[in-house]
Design an enzyme around this catalytic site. Sequence first.
Site, PDB file in Angstrom:
ATOM      1  CG  ASP A 190      -1.835   1.186   1.271  1.00 32.19           C
ATOM      2  OD1 ASP A 190      -2.347   1.555   0.194  1.00 32.19           O
ATOM      3  OD2 ASP A 190      -2.046   1.756   2.365  1.00 32.19           O
ATOM      4  CD  GLU A 274      -5.021   1.008  -3.356  1.00 32.27           C
ATOM      5  OE1 GLU A 274      -6.213   1.291  -3.303  1.00 32.27           O
ATOM      6  OE2 GLU A 274      -4.165   1.533  -2.616  1.00 32.27           O
ATOM      7  CG  ASP A 355      -0.525   3.297   6.725  1.00 38.33           C
ATOM      8  OD1 ASP A 355      -1.363   3.825   5.964  1.00 38.33           O
ATOM      9  OD2 ASP A 355       0.303   3.940   7.380  1.00 38.33           O
TER      10      ASP A 355
END
Length: 373
Positions: A190, A274, A355
């Site tokens: 992430d 992502e 997170d």
Amino acid sequence: MNKAYKYRIYPNKEQEEIIKKTFGCVRFVYNQMLANRKEIYEKYEDDKQALMEQKYLTPANYKNEYPWLKDVDSLALANAQLNLNTAYRNFFRDKSVGFPKFKSKHRDKKSYTTNNQKGSIRLVDNSHIRLPKLKDIRIKLHRQLPQDAIIKSATISQTASGKYYISILMEFDIETDPVTPTKDTILGIDYSSKELYVDSEGNKGNYPKYYRKAEARLKKEQRKLSKRKKGSKNREKQRQKVAKLHEKVANQRKEFLHKLSRQITNAYEAIVIEDLNMRGMAQGLKLAKSTNDNGFGMLKTFLEYKLKEQGKQLVVIDKWYPSSKLCRFCGTVNSQLTLADRVWTCSCGAVIDRDINAAINIKNEGCMILGVA
Ligand SMILES: [Zn+2]
């Protein structure tokens, strides 16, 4: 599969002249061709069919009017045309990237690309490389070129501080068997503006402190530069200093990201990340500095090809996937979550670290895409 190898080169005076001339010709021909396309585009903008039928000028069309173009490597000019084609196609695919821009002598990177034709680019010994129009140029081979690959092309460039480099594109014809990952060998990553990233095992991708120090020094020297009088000798001296430091910082960052991506690639069988639009992020949020700084986009690029070399996959998931807002225990989406919330409590009672939760969700989504239970 292709892979680039970059080396420092040391042209003599004569070679330097030819290289500089080639940079100039490539830029000139690119701008000429772009002006031609711009004119046609403005004329037929509203008539897509007619626009598609138009023929564009090529480097050959300019050689009579500008005969000095014949002096330089014609493949360099042909590659300028290919680059323009790419920029033009990108514009048509996504108008928000804007119409291709004219190349500026001072603003744009000085470089040109030439292709290997039957050995026109080759190593002659351990310290010289042969290039079209340049003959043998001194090269520092800090690592060997692979033996099991052929040279496809070479890009010659000059940095702002005046150093010359060559990036040699090698073609390998080995195909690696695809790796089938298992759940515990898949890593979710992430993006984090502060830490670079947080992964699904709770690791953070922090830059080493000494890189930060060099960055701080660069900022200081840049401030000094802005105070120097325009056109003065001191300003030029300071500009050189800043350019050198800038290159050093950029190289350190790259080196760090290469090592990091190598470690991650070796340790896992698939990586899930992502699809972040970095440019959109830099503009939209006040994270521009750190976004650009920490090179998340670069890490993604490095991971992608390093994984591919080993037959592994980089899974990119949709940027609208609510990785931060989703409780990984019960699947509730917390739509109230803001960027400032680092830890939150879900209605199911789970206390969630933002997170790590996001990274685990990213991993789980990737597992689903890969069909791994
Ligand atoms: Zn929950």
